[in-house]
Structure formats: C-alpha cells, structure tokens
Scaffold this motif. Structure first.
Motif, PDB file in Angstrom:
ATOM      1  N   GLY A 170       0.994  -1.064   0.468  1.00 39.53           N
ATOM      2  CA  GLY A 170       0.126   0.129  -0.324  1.00 39.53           C
ATOM      3  C   GLY A 170       0.664   1.086  -0.013  1.00 39.53           C
ATOM      4  N   ILE A 171       2.239   1.101  -0.462  1.00 33.71           N
ATOM      5  CA  ILE A 171       2.723   2.533  -0.776  1.00 33.71           C
ATOM      6  C   ILE A 171       2.083   2.929  -1.976  1.00 33.71           C
ATOM      7  CG2 ILE A 171       5.421   2.913  -1.089  1.00 33.71           C
ATOM      8  CD1 ILE A 171       4.703   2.018   2.169  1.00 33.71           C
ATOM      9  N   ARG A 172       2.290   4.620  -1.770  1.00 36.79           N
ATOM     10  CA  ARG A 172       2.065   5.600  -2.276  1.00 36.79           C
ATOM     11  C   ARG A 172       2.651   6.696  -2.970  1.00 36.79           C
ATOM     12  NH1 ARG A 172      -0.185   1.265  -3.390  1.00 36.79           N
ATOM     13  NH2 ARG A 172      -2.482   1.122  -3.186  1.00 36.79           N
ATOM     14  N   GLN A 173       4.062   6.188  -1.758  1.00 32.85           N
ATOM     15  CA  GLN A 173       4.997   7.209  -2.100  1.00 32.85           C
ATOM     16  C   GLN A 173       6.083   7.242  -2.077  1.00 32.85           C
ATOM     17  OE1 GLN A 173       3.903  11.852   0.461  1.00 32.85           O
ATOM     18  NE2 GLN A 173       4.405  10.108   1.667  1.00 32.85           N
ATOM     19  N   PHE A 174       7.218   6.711  -3.521  1.00 30.46           N
ATOM     20  CA  PHE A 174       8.329   6.836  -3.469  1.00 30.46           C
ATOM     21  C   PHE A 174       9.664   7.689  -3.603  1.00 30.46           C
ATOM     22  CE2 PHE A 174       5.249   3.679  -4.572  1.00 30.46           C
ATOM     23  CZ  PHE A 174       5.827   2.627  -4.763  1.00 30.46           C
ATOM     24  N   LEU A 175      10.847   7.394  -2.852  1.00 33.33           N
ATOM     25  CA  LEU A 175      11.995   8.545  -3.160  1.00 33.33           C
ATOM     26  C   LEU A 175      12.856   7.489  -4.034  1.00 33.33           C
ATOM     27  CD1 LEU A 175      13.493  10.634  -2.263  1.00 33.33           C
ATOM     28  CD2 LEU A 175      14.064  10.451   0.021  1.00 33.33           C
ATOM     29  N   ASP A 176      13.502   7.208  -4.761  1.00 32.13           N
ATOM     30  CA  ASP A 176      14.277   7.486  -5.360  1.00 32.13           C
ATOM     31  C   ASP A 176      15.490   7.351  -5.668  1.00 32.13           C
ATOM     32  OD1 ASP A 176      15.145   5.006  -7.082  1.00 32.13           O
ATOM     33  OD2 ASP A 176      15.210   5.713  -8.806  1.00 32.13           O
ATOM     34  N   ILE A 177      16.441   7.375  -5.230  1.00 33.34           N
ATOM     35  CA  ILE A 177      17.971   7.894  -5.159  1.00 33.34           C
ATOM     36  C   ILE A 177      19.204   7.581  -5.652  1.00 33.34           C
ATOM     37  CG2 ILE A 177      19.646   8.789  -3.941  1.00 33.34           C
ATOM     38  CD1 ILE A 177      18.229   9.043  -1.035  1.00 33.34           C
ATOM     39  N   GLY A 178      19.639   7.883  -6.484  1.00 33.23           N
ATOM     40  CA  GLY A 178      20.655   7.263  -7.602  1.00 33.23           C
ATOM     41  C   GLY A 178      20.087   6.825  -9.312  1.00 33.23           C
ATOM     42  N   THR A 179      18.854   7.150  -9.193  1.00 34.50           N
ATOM     43  CA  THR A 179      17.839   7.334 -10.436  1.00 34.50           C
ATOM     44  C   THR A 179      18.644   6.953 -11.608  1.00 34.50           C
ATOM     45  OG1 THR A 179      16.428   8.258  -9.739  1.00 34.50           O
ATOM     46  CG2 THR A 179      16.297   8.424 -11.964  1.00 34.50           C
ATOM     47  N   GLY A 180      19.896   7.234 -11.881  1.00 39.39           N
ATOM     48  CA  GLY A 180      20.657   7.287 -13.319  1.00 39.39           C
ATOM     49  C   GLY A 180      19.569   7.409 -14.518  1.00 39.39           C
TER      50      GLY A 180
ATOM     51  N   LEU B 153       6.708  12.890   3.967  1.00 36.21           N
ATOM     52  CA  LEU B 153       7.225  12.816   5.142  1.00 36.21           C
ATOM     53  C   LEU B 153       7.175  12.299   6.258  1.00 36.21           C
ATOM     54  CD1 LEU B 153      11.259  13.739   4.307  1.00 36.21           C
ATOM     55  CD2 LEU B 153       9.711  12.442   3.020  1.00 36.21           C
ATOM     56  N   SER B 154       5.637  12.580   6.869  1.00 32.73           N
ATOM     57  CA  SER B 154       5.118  12.208   7.868  1.00 32.73           C
ATOM     58  C   SER B 154       4.708  10.859   7.245  1.00 32.73           C
ATOM     59  CB  SER B 154       4.176  12.975   8.629  1.00 32.73           C
ATOM     60  OG  SER B 154       3.169  12.959   7.383  1.00 32.73           O
ATOM     61  N   LEU B 155       4.073  10.311   6.184  1.00 31.15           N
ATOM     62  CA  LEU B 155       3.650   8.988   5.828  1.00 31.15           C
ATOM     63  C   LEU B 155       4.553   8.177   5.133  1.00 31.15           C
ATOM     64  CD1 LEU B 155       0.219  11.187   4.053  1.00 31.15           C
ATOM     65  CD2 LEU B 155       0.660  10.019   6.389  1.00 31.15           C
ATOM     66  N   PRO B 156       4.055   6.750   4.729  1.00 26.88           N
ATOM     67  CA  PRO B 156       5.798   5.602   4.919  1.00 26.88           C
ATOM     68  C   PRO B 156       5.675   6.169   2.990  1.00 26.88           C
ATOM     69  CG  PRO B 156       3.249   4.933   5.538  1.00 26.88           C
ATOM     70  CD  PRO B 156       2.574   6.529   5.319  1.00 26.88           C
ATOM     71  N   VAL B 157       7.120   5.849   2.769  1.00 25.02           N
ATOM     72  CA  VAL B 157       7.630   6.235   1.851  1.00 25.02           C
ATOM     73  C   VAL B 157       8.047   5.132   0.960  1.00 25.02           C
ATOM     74  CG1 VAL B 157       9.494   7.410   0.841  1.00 25.02           C
ATOM     75  CG2 VAL B 157       8.034   8.734   2.007  1.00 25.02           C
ATOM     76  N   GLY B 158       8.859   4.537   0.714  1.00 23.45           N
ATOM     77  CA  GLY B 158       9.312   3.319  -0.401  1.00 23.45           C
ATOM     78  C   GLY B 158      10.411   4.210  -0.304  1.00 23.45           C
ATOM     79  N   LEU B 159      11.683   3.831  -0.120  1.00 23.61           N
ATOM     80  CA  LEU B 159      13.205   3.975  -0.724  1.00 23.61           C
ATOM     81  C   LEU B 159      13.582   3.140  -1.173  1.00 23.61           C
ATOM     82  CD1 LEU B 159      15.492   6.135   0.043  1.00 23.61           C
ATOM     83  CD2 LEU B 159      15.835   4.724   2.212  1.00 23.61           C
TER      84      LEU B 159
END
Length: 279
Positions: free
Chosen positions: A79-89, A159-165
């Motif tokens: 149910g993750i609806r926020q994603f933070l993708d670091i090192g995207t390329g 960022l107060s809600l769950p994030v997929g890192l």
C-alpha cells in the motif's frame, strides 16, 4: 557517432560536467542495458569490464527486473503510495513511476541524482498520471541531509507518511570512508514508520577475481566501486524488518515469470537485494 556525441554535449550546455573524457558509471550501465545514452569512452570501459565478466549485461538486467518487482510489491501488497528513488540514473522505460502508477495511479515519486546527464533527460521522469505526481531533484546521496532538504523543498512527498525508499545499484558507489551505513540510517531516520527500504548491491562473492578487476576498471576511471558480501549488504537493513525471503541473490527475490531473467546462476547475477520495513 562522434558528431552525435559532440552535438549532444553542445545542446545540453553542461558539457564540462558530463565528464566526456572519462567513463561514467551511469552511462556504462546504460550501455549494459542496450541504451544509447553513452560515449565511446563509456563503451570502451564497459567492454573491458565485459571481457572480465561476460555476464555483466545479465547483472544489469537482473537489477532492472528487481527494481520493477520490488516497486510493484510495495505498491500492490504494502500500500505504499510515495516513493523516493535515489541514484536514479539515465531514464529507461518503464521507469519506476510508470511501474507503480500502473498499480496505483495516485502514487507520488521523487527521483534524486547528482549526475548532470540525468538532469538532461529528467523530462522523461516527469510524465505522471493526472492523479499522481513526479519530481526530479539534483542532490548527492553522500550528503543525505541535503537530499532530504531538496526532497522537502520539492513538496511532492509528505515525509510524515510512509515512503518507499529505493537505493538500487547505488550503494556500491559509496566508499567506506563516506560512512555508507550512516547515509542509509540518516535517510531512514527521517521517514515515517511503515516506510520501506528496497536495496540492491553488487557482490564479489560468486566471482571474486572478475570483480576485483572490474573494481579496478571503475576506480581507475574515477568512480570508486566497493563490492560487498552478504553480511555487509545485510548491514544496510539493520533495525528494519526484512520481508521474506530476506537478503538474497536478486533474481531469486520473489521472481515473476515475466519480470527479467530468472534462469541465471548466482555468478551471472552477482547482485544481492532485499526489501525491509521500518517499524
């Protein structure tokens, strides 16, 4: 090809930052995946690495497939609806936002990279569904405080809600003297409970001699590479609740019939991966 490369550099206006005289990890990865956003110097270094380990293209495909599977898992089953993708390329379709927005159109995604060539193609990362949103910010993973500040300024994620890192195929470019475990811990500390970490990382365990040579190719080209073993990769998940089957060779992590190569050996994969939840 040389004329096309010169035109590209001139058109972007960032030729001084593109490091056209040295191979670049993102452009080499693009070449491994069969892409065209690379220069002769990248292709030469990539082919040199392939001579040491002929299955490097498979490693790249295995990683790409894990990125897609783990993103689908987080969107569909967690149910993750926020994603933070670091090192995207360099953008490669389907990008992460396309994968997760197929599962949940309201998903919001922020991409982070410090590579100017990614900035050139950032428009390819911003094709969000009307219900969701995507954003791209330029920041350096080795300064996690600056990364988080840039993400907050973009005002795309709460960022107060769950994030997929997502830290896929990036931490092996963070050397020990930069405190890679501290970098990951700092990022996770700011994320809400119920957030997840998805991480993949090159390992030398299955082909040590070849990876020693590949490490030298990257390092001599100006990009330090630090392969890690099972215990070292598991260390990135300290304090988190690992999702079954834990940290495992990437192609064996919840395989799907239509999601990348699965009939490969561990040496051909040479990639460890896992997903874990912050309690």
């Amino acid at each position: 090809m040389a004329e096309e490369e010169a035109t590209f550099a001139e058109d972007t206006g960032v030729s001084d930052r593109l490091r056209q005289d040295r191979p670049h990890s993102a452009r080499m990865y693009d070449y491994f995946l069969g892409g065209k956003t690379n220069y002769a110097v990248d292709r030469s270094a990539a082919e040199d690495a392939i001579r040491r380990l002929p299955t490097l293209r498979t490693t790249a495909r295995v990683n790409r497939a894990f990125v897609h599977r783990s993103a689908r898992f987080l969107a569909r089953e967690c149910g993750i609806r926020q994603f933070l993708d670091i090192g995207t390329g360099i953008p490669t379709a389907p990008n992460l936002h396309e994968v997760v927005q197929r599962e949940a159109p309201v998903s919001r995604i922020v991409y982070v990279d410090n590579d100017p060539i990614v900035l050139v193609y950032a428009d390819n990362l911003l094709g969000s569904t009307p219900e969701g949103a995507t954003e791209y910010v330029e920041a350096d993973l080795t300064d996690p405080g600056a990364v988080l500040a840039a993400v907050e300024e973009a005002d795309c994620l709460d960022l107060s809600l769950p994030v997929g890192l997502s830290l896929n195929a990036v931490m092996h470019f963070v050397p020990d003297d930069v405190d890679p475990y501290g970098v990951v811990a700092t990022l996770l500390d700011r994320l809400a409970p119920g957030s997840y970490l998805a991480l993949s990382h090159v390992t030398h365990e299955f082909a040590p001699e070849a990876w020693a040579q590949i490490t030298e190719i990257y390092t001599s080209g100006g990009t330090p590479l630090r392969t890690r073993d099972q215990a070292e990769v598991e260390g990135f998940f300290d304090g988190l609740d690992l999702v079954d089957p834990g940290v495992i060779v990437a192609h064996q992590w919840r395989p799907e019939a239509a999601s990348g190569p699965t009939l490969v050996t561990n040496a051909q994969s040479s990639l460890l991966a896992g997903v874990a939840r912050k309690g």
